[in-house]
Design a protein around this motif. Structure first.
Motif, PDB file in Angstrom:
ATOM      1  N   TYR A 144      11.679  75.898   0.385  1.00  0.00           N
ATOM      2  CA  TYR A 144      13.147  75.785   0.371  1.00  0.00           C
ATOM      3  C   TYR A 144      13.761  76.717   1.417  1.00  0.00           C
ATOM      4  O   TYR A 144      14.654  76.328   2.164  1.00  0.00           O
ATOM      5  CB  TYR A 144      13.715  76.131  -1.010  1.00  0.00           C
ATOM      6  N   ASP A 200      19.905  65.781  -9.955  1.00  0.00           N
ATOM      7  CA  ASP A 200      18.753  66.552 -10.392  1.00  0.00           C
ATOM      8  C   ASP A 200      18.046  67.217  -9.202  1.00  0.00           C
ATOM      9  O   ASP A 200      16.834  67.140  -9.050  1.00  0.00           O
ATOM     10  CB  ASP A 200      17.777  65.697 -11.202  1.00  0.00           C
ATOM     11  N   LYS A 201      18.844  67.846  -8.365  1.00  0.00           N
ATOM     12  CA  LYS A 201      18.333  68.598  -7.217  1.00  0.00           C
ATOM     13  C   LYS A 201      18.567  70.076  -7.482  1.00  0.00           C
ATOM     14  O   LYS A 201      19.436  70.463  -8.258  1.00  0.00           O
ATOM     15  CB  LYS A 201      19.041  68.190  -5.921  1.00  0.00           C
ATOM     16  N   ARG A 202      17.786  70.929  -6.856  1.00  0.00           N
ATOM     17  CA  ARG A 202      17.834  72.363  -7.122  1.00  0.00           C
ATOM     18  C   ARG A 202      18.688  73.150  -6.139  1.00  0.00           C
ATOM     19  O   ARG A 202      19.121  74.250  -6.445  1.00  0.00           O
ATOM     20  CB  ARG A 202      16.417  72.952  -7.110  1.00  0.00           C
ATOM     21  N   VAL A 237      22.821  76.927  -6.000  1.00  0.00           N
ATOM     22  CA  VAL A 237      21.549  76.621  -6.655  1.00  0.00           C
ATOM     23  C   VAL A 237      21.786  76.070  -8.044  1.00  0.00           C
ATOM     24  O   VAL A 237      22.780  76.386  -8.698  1.00  0.00           O
ATOM     25  CB  VAL A 237      20.609  77.852  -6.722  1.00  0.00           C
ATOM     26  N   ASN A 238      20.868  75.231  -8.492  1.00  0.00           N
ATOM     27  CA  ASN A 238      20.916  74.603  -9.802  1.00  0.00           C
ATOM     28  C   ASN A 238      19.589  74.837 -10.481  1.00  0.00           C
ATOM     29  O   ASN A 238      18.570  74.298 -10.053  1.00  0.00           O
ATOM     30  CB  ASN A 238      21.188  73.099  -9.633  1.00  0.00           C
ATOM     31  N   GLN A 239      19.561  75.657 -11.506  1.00  0.00           N
ATOM     32  CA  GLN A 239      18.367  75.901 -12.316  1.00  0.00           C
ATOM     33  C   GLN A 239      17.194  76.453 -11.525  1.00  0.00           C
ATOM     34  O   GLN A 239      16.055  76.070 -11.727  1.00  0.00           O
ATOM     35  CB  GLN A 239      17.942  74.604 -13.028  1.00  0.00           C
ATOM     36  N   PHE A 240      17.445  77.356 -10.595  1.00  0.00           N
ATOM     37  CA  PHE A 240      16.331  77.955  -9.846  1.00  0.00           C
ATOM     38  C   PHE A 240      15.702  79.036 -10.676  1.00  0.00           C
ATOM     39  O   PHE A 240      16.334  79.795 -11.337  1.00  0.00           O
ATOM     40  CB  PHE A 240      16.820  78.557  -8.528  1.00  0.00           C
TER      41      PHE A 240
END
Length: 128
Positions: free
Chosen positions: A6, A103-105, A125-128
């Motif tokens: 990433y 549903d991407k991070r 960020v999402n749920q990292f």
């Protein structure tokens, strides 16, 4: 995808965004930056898809088209492009919701309206 992958891809996206901004300058329409950035990302070997549609599924119910991502890089990072003089708080909320629906991070808000594109850049960020 690992954190290192990433980070490597994000660094490349930022570098490429700066290059596009230096060549075109601020103030053009968003679609011009989208096309130029996607082109440059592909030139460096990254998969960059433009205007990718995402549906919203709520409790098993298909609510239809939720948004079109400006650019998706490597099927993992959403790029939300703007060309305004400042980043409005709603832009961050939009990108956060896009990450959830898709549903991407990781997402990057890139605003080409600033004198330096890095001033208008925000990582979400999402749920990292």
């Amino acid at each position: 995808m690992t954190h290192e992958e990433y980070n490597r891809i994000t660094d490349c996206i930022i570098h490429t965004s700066v290059k596009v901004h230096q060549k075109l300058g601020p103030g053009l329409l968003e679609h011009i930056y989208r096309k130029a950035l996607a082109y440059e990302l592909r030139k460096v070997g990254l998969r960059a898809e433009e205007e990718v549609p995402f549906k919203c599924i709520y409790d098993g119910l298909d609510l239809g088209l939720a948004f079109k991502a400006d650019i998706i890089v490597e099927d993992a990072i959403i790029l939300e492009l703007k060309s305004t003089e400042e980043n409005h708080p709603v832009y961050y909320k939009q990108l956060t919701s896009y990450l959830k629906v898709a549903d991407k991070r990781l997402g990057l808000l890139i605003n080409f309206g600033y004198p330096a594109v890095t001033q208008g850049l925000k990582r979400i960020v999402n749920q990292f």
